[in-house]
Design an enzyme around this catalytic site. Structure first.
Site, short mmCIF file in Angstrom:
data_model
loop_
_atom_site.label_atom_id
_atom_site.label_comp_id
_atom_site.label_asym_id
_atom_site.label_seq_id
_atom_site.Cartn_x
_atom_site.Cartn_y
_atom_site.Cartn_z
N THR A 1 0.80 -1.23 0.00
CA THR A 1 0.00 0.00 0.00
C THR A 1 0.83 1.27 0.00
OG1 THR A 1 -0.14 0.10 2.43
CG2 THR A 1 -1.85 -1.18 1.26
N CYS B 1 2.55 2.64 9.53
CA CYS B 1 1.63 2.71 10.66
C CYS B 1 2.36 2.49 11.98
CB CYS B 1 0.55 1.64 10.56
SG CYS B 1 -0.40 1.62 9.04
N CYS C 1 -1.96 0.00 15.17
CA CYS C 1 -2.95 0.56 14.25
C CYS C 1 -4.17 -0.35 14.18
CB CYS C 1 -2.34 0.72 12.86
SG CYS C 1 -3.49 1.43 11.64
N ARG D 1 -6.70 -3.45 9.26
CA ARG D 1 -6.52 -4.90 9.08
C ARG D 1 -5.04 -5.22 8.94
NH1 ARG D 1 -9.28 -7.56 3.90
NH2 ARG D 1 -7.63 -6.33 2.92
N ARG E 1 4.02 6.59 3.11
CA ARG E 1 3.17 7.70 3.53
C ARG E 1 2.51 7.35 4.86
NH1 ARG E 1 1.81 6.43 -1.52
NH2 ARG E 1 -0.22 5.60 -0.88
N CYS F 1 -0.16 6.64 7.72
CA CYS F 1 -1.52 6.12 7.77
C CYS F 1 -2.48 7.19 8.28
CB CYS F 1 -1.55 4.90 8.70
SG CYS F 1 -3.20 4.24 9.02
N CYS G 1 -4.12 5.65 12.08
CA CYS G 1 -3.38 5.70 13.35
C CYS G 1 -2.51 6.94 13.48
CB CYS G 1 -2.53 4.44 13.52
SG CYS G 1 -1.18 4.26 12.33
#
Length: 371
Positions: free
Chosen positions: A33, A37, A41, A44, A66, A68, A71
């Site tokens: 993705t 995080c 977090c 999922r 990048r 999240c 969180c």
């Protein structure tokens, strides 16, 4: 510290359990993705093979991830400093903005003060974080064969000229200049201590440098002049090989680099680089040690210049050269990176792991077309 991040199974278990003990100490970057995080977090859980763990927010950002939006790892880390908190909130509200010092001043902040505070908190300045976050998206789009306009929009640039200008500062040329027929291709490689740009042709690696190194545009310009074949976006087999070897290196599997390399330098400079590759992982040498090793004991300053001219980071281990008094001295990728590389390699030595790079000859292309 790198050795805290090496136990992937332990950290993945902490992620699955959302262990609060790791909050603020370890972060996870999800390669599928491009998001990083906190370990607790609520999102999922990603697959373990898609997880990379980092000790700081700055390392996540420099590796191209990048933050999240659930969180908010950057906002959490910024809580202790009001000025940093203001900047983080402004960035999250408008991540596609081309941030400048004038914008920082408009927020009622002193640029020099927040520059120090932000770097102390995250390992990068606010403007560096914003620039790297945007350009990484565009770089990946181009590498995947996307159009320049798609890369521009993915990077969050409203203006084509703004995107070209930012991209040119990183690679030294506009993305619109790429034809797909270039002799060399550049691509992004993530690492636990920051993203790197790798440039290779079909048979060998020519350059491996940290994206945020100030000398990178100049080095790429010299490389274009030396090869006269242009630099495009994408990758050849040597880039795939060096990426796999870097992954093994940082995961503790081995410190051997066998990717074929083209050395752009004078005969003396190439001799110094070959000697650098003979230094075992976990060991260090002074400039005078290197000068003696190549039979030029009075050429300490020339050796230092050759060391600084190295364009293939880590695999040609100029980070293993320290001052005669034991100080770390300079390093183009930053002293903090030099410290982490030495610490990682000392762990190799203490564990009896693979400690040597390829010395000379095997898989190495040598070309003295540039200095």
């Amino acid at each position: 510290m790198l050795y805290d991040i090496e136990n992937h199974d332990l950290l993945y278990d902490a992620l699955v359990r959302r262990d609060p003990a790791y909050d603020g100490r370890v972060y996870v970057g999800v390669t599928s993705t491009g998001i990083f995080c906190r370990l607790n977090c609520p999102a999922r859980n990603p697959k373990p093979e898609n997880c990379r763990f980092f000790a700081t927010v700055g390392e996540c950002i420099e590796s191209g991830f990048r933050p999240c939006k659930r969180c908010k790892p950057v906002a959490t880390a910024a809580e202790a400093d009001p000025a940093v908190k203001i900047l983080v909130a402004a960035f999250e509200a408008d991540p596609a903005r081309r941030w400048t010092e004038a914008d920082v001043i408009a927020l009622g902040l002193d640029p020099s003060t927040v520059r120090r505070s932000f770097k102390r908190q995250f390992g990068v300045t606010f403007l560096e974080m914003a620039r790297l976050s945007r350009l990484r998206d565009g770089f990946v789009t181009l590498s995947d064969g996307g159009r320049v306009i798609d890369a521009q929009l993915e990077a969050g640039f409203d203006s084509p000229s703004g995107f070209r200008s930012a991209f040119a500062r990183l690679l030294g040329q506009s993305p619109a200049s790429f034809t797909g027929e270039e002799f060399l291709k550049a691509d992004w490689i993530d690492s636990p201590i920051g993203a790197l740009v790798a440039v290779s042709d079909r048979s060998s690696l020519h350059l491996l440098e940290f994206v945020d190194r100030k000398a990178l545009p100049r080095e790429l310009s010299r490389l274009r002049d030396a090869t006269r074949g242009g630099i495009g976006i994408g990758r050849f087999a040597p880039t795939e090989q060096i990426e796999a070897e870097l992954k093994a290196y940082f995961s503790g599997e081995g410190a051997r680099f066998e990717t074929p390399m083209t050395y752009h330098g004078s005969p003396f400079t190439r001799e110094v680089w070959l000697e650098l590759r003979r230094i075992p992982a976990g060991a260090t040498r002074s400039y005078s040690d290197l000068a003696k090793a190549i039979g030029r004991p009075s050429a300490t300053r020339a050796v230092a210049r050759a060391n600084g001219a190295n364009q293939i980071a880590i695999a040609i281990p100029c980070h293993r050269v320290i001052g005669a008094d034991g100080s770390l001295t300079g390093y183009g990728g930053g002293i903090w990176r030099k410290q982490k590389l030495i610490e990682l390699e000392q762990a190799y030595a203490s564990q009896g792991g693979e400690q040597t790079h390829v010395a000379s000859g095997q898989g190495t292309v040598i070309r003295g077309s540039a200095s």
